[in-house]
Design a protein around this motif. Structure first.
Motif, short mmCIF file in Angstrom:
data_model
loop_
_atom_site.label_atom_id
_atom_site.label_comp_id
_atom_site.label_asym_id
_atom_site.label_seq_id
_atom_site.Cartn_x
_atom_site.Cartn_y
_atom_site.Cartn_z
N UNK A 72 0.81 -1.22 0.00
CA UNK A 72 0.00 0.00 0.00
C UNK A 72 0.85 1.27 0.00
N UNK A 73 2.12 1.14 0.28
CA UNK A 73 2.99 2.31 0.34
C UNK A 73 3.28 2.83 -1.07
N UNK A 74 3.55 4.13 -1.14
CA UNK A 74 4.04 4.73 -2.38
C UNK A 74 5.56 4.77 -2.27
N UNK A 75 6.23 3.99 -3.08
CA UNK A 75 7.68 3.86 -3.01
C UNK A 75 8.34 4.86 -3.95
N UNK A 170 17.12 -2.47 -4.46
CA UNK A 170 15.96 -2.44 -3.58
C UNK A 170 15.50 -3.86 -3.24
N UNK A 171 14.86 -4.04 -2.09
CA UNK A 171 14.39 -5.38 -1.72
C UNK A 171 13.44 -5.95 -2.76
N UNK A 172 13.42 -7.28 -2.87
CA UNK A 172 12.54 -7.93 -3.85
C UNK A 172 11.07 -7.65 -3.59
N UNK A 173 10.74 -7.32 -2.35
CA UNK A 173 9.34 -7.05 -2.02
C UNK A 173 8.85 -5.72 -2.59
N UNK A 174 9.75 -4.85 -2.99
CA UNK A 174 9.36 -3.58 -3.62
C UNK A 174 9.15 -3.85 -5.10
N UNK A 175 7.92 -3.79 -5.53
CA UNK A 175 7.58 -4.21 -6.89
C UNK A 175 7.36 -3.05 -7.85
N UNK A 176 7.04 -1.89 -7.32
CA UNK A 176 6.84 -0.70 -8.16
C UNK A 176 7.44 0.49 -7.45
N UNK A 177 8.13 1.34 -8.19
CA UNK A 177 8.77 2.50 -7.58
C UNK A 177 8.67 3.68 -8.53
N UNK A 178 8.56 4.87 -7.96
CA UNK A 178 8.65 6.11 -8.73
C UNK A 178 10.07 6.63 -8.58
N UNK A 194 2.25 7.40 -9.17
CA UNK A 194 2.60 6.02 -8.84
C UNK A 194 1.57 5.03 -9.38
N UNK A 195 0.32 5.47 -9.49
CA UNK A 195 -0.77 4.58 -9.94
C UNK A 195 -0.89 4.51 -11.46
N UNK A 196 0.05 5.08 -12.19
CA UNK A 196 0.00 5.06 -13.66
C UNK A 196 -0.13 3.63 -14.18
N UNK A 197 -1.14 3.37 -15.02
CA UNK A 197 -1.29 2.01 -15.57
C UNK A 197 -0.12 1.66 -16.49
N UNK A 198 0.43 0.49 -16.31
CA UNK A 198 1.54 0.03 -17.14
C UNK A 198 1.09 -0.99 -18.18
N UNK A 199 -0.19 -1.34 -18.18
CA UNK A 199 -0.66 -2.32 -19.14
C UNK A 199 -0.08 -3.70 -18.86
N UNK A 200 -0.15 -4.55 -19.86
CA UNK A 200 0.25 -5.93 -19.64
C UNK A 200 1.73 -6.22 -19.80
#
Length: 360
Positions: A72-75, A170-178, A194-200
């Motif tokens: 839930x965090x914004x990284x 960064x730790x493997x648990x961080x999956x998305x970062x700005x 941070x919530x920008x859609x990246x598609x598939x």
């Protein structure tokens, strides 16, 4: 006996020309003091943070160790060094001030392994005692042998290439970062970015500028070689600025994109195919394959060009982020009493303690 003015001038000139000048400048940057920033609180609609343990996080390093892994965090990832610390502090403040959920922000700072990490950590903690962050050591040797000289020496700093290694650091648990450069401020909620859609399939998202002359980012050696220029044959490749990116670290790791970037850097060492530091390898790997972001999220170029750093105006349209990319930095121009008009927008976020405040 007073020294004659000409001798004083000569001594001053010798000091200015001394090889120790750069060292003295770095030491002065290291002794900058910053005031404490206000604390900002979440709105009622902010999601609750789920704390997840992770083997990559040292629980003894920070009280917020488990927060590092919260989905839930914004990284937010940034590089950190004494030369740009004043800009970094302003950028952090702007992120928190305009965030609807500032307590959900987690900062990941990458610093050179040769830097004084304790000093950097103390500087951040003093101004932001409530901030959730970690500092990661970046070994310059990972990239120093791959760097080719560019049109501006500041672009050749190994730390400028650290953004290519975030998935490893960064730790493997961080999956998305700005990822954010240090010479910018936000005037909008970073959660939206941070919530920008990246598609598939997209690995990263950034504002694209398809009106820019894309061919200018590579040399004639590149474009005259069919095996190289065909890199972009099946891609609608456009310029994007790597100072503001949303990165899916899982996809980056899965595609081993650090190795792909390094391959182009190795080729650059053998035959000069570009002139502009860490940007061209990103374009070679990702241009035409990224998810779009509104231009408002990177009003870049406010530092002028890479040679003179002349003043520039904003691009037409809305503004969520102002970026002083280019040679001129707002803190340096303000310090020299030669600010550009838009530098006044950066000044309210400047946390540097003035000599007057320090003496009072």
């Amino acid at each position: 006996m007073p020294m004659p003015p000409p001798l004083l001038l000569l001594l001053a000139l010798l000091l200015f020309l001394s090889p120790a000048t750069a060292t003295n400048t770095a030491a002065a940057a290291a002794t900058q003091q910053f005031r404490e920033a206000p604390q900002f609180y979440n709105s009622q609609d902010c999601p609750s943070i789920t704390t997840l343990p992770d083997v990559d996080v040292d629980p003894d390093e920070s009280d917020d160790g488990h927060m590092i892994c919260s989905p839930q965090a914004v990284h937010v990832a940034m590089t950190l060094d004494t030369a740009y610390i004043r800009g970094s502090m302003a950028a952090i403040l702007s992120v928190l001030q305009h965030s609807s959920c500032p307590q959900n922000a987690v900062f990941h700072f990458v610093a050179s392994a040769a830097a004084n990490a304790s000093l950097l950590r103390q500087t951040i903690s003093t101004s932001f005692p409530y901030l959730k962050f970690r500092i990661y050591a970046f070994d310059d040797s990972h990239v120093s042998g791959l760097i080719s000289t560019s049109i501006r020496s500041a672009l050749d700093c190994p730390l400028n290439y650290a953004r290519s290694y975030l998935a490893d650091l960064l730790p493997l648990c961080v999956r998305r970062v700005v990822y954010l450069d240090s010479d910018l401020i936000l005037v909008d909620d970073i959660a939206k970015l941070s919530a920008t859609p990246l598609g598939g399939v997209a690995v990263l998202a950034a504002p694209e500028y398809c009106n820019a002359n894309f061919t200018s980012y590579f040399t004639s050696v590149f474009w005259s070689n069919p095996s190289l220029s065909l890199t972009f044959a099946d891609r609608h490749a456009c310029y994007f600025n790597t100072g503001v990116m949303v990165i899916d670290l899982d996809r980056w790791r899965g595609g081993d994109y650090t190795a792909k970037i390094e391959e182009w850097m190795e080729l650059q060492k053998r035959m000069r195919i570009y002139e502009l530091g860490s940007l061209p390898p990103f374009l070679l790997v990702f241009a035409g394959k990224i998810a779009p972001v509104e231009h408002r999220w990177n009003q870049h170029g406010l530092g002028g060009d890479n040679f003179r750093g002349l003043c520039r105006d904003l691009h037409p349209g809305a503004v969520s982020l102002l970026h002083w990319s280019g040679k001129g930095k707002p803190w340096a121009r303000l310090e020299a009493n030669r600010p550009c008009p838009l530098d006044a927008l950066w000044a309210p976020y400047d946390l540097l303690e003035t000599p007057f405040v320090l003496d009072s």
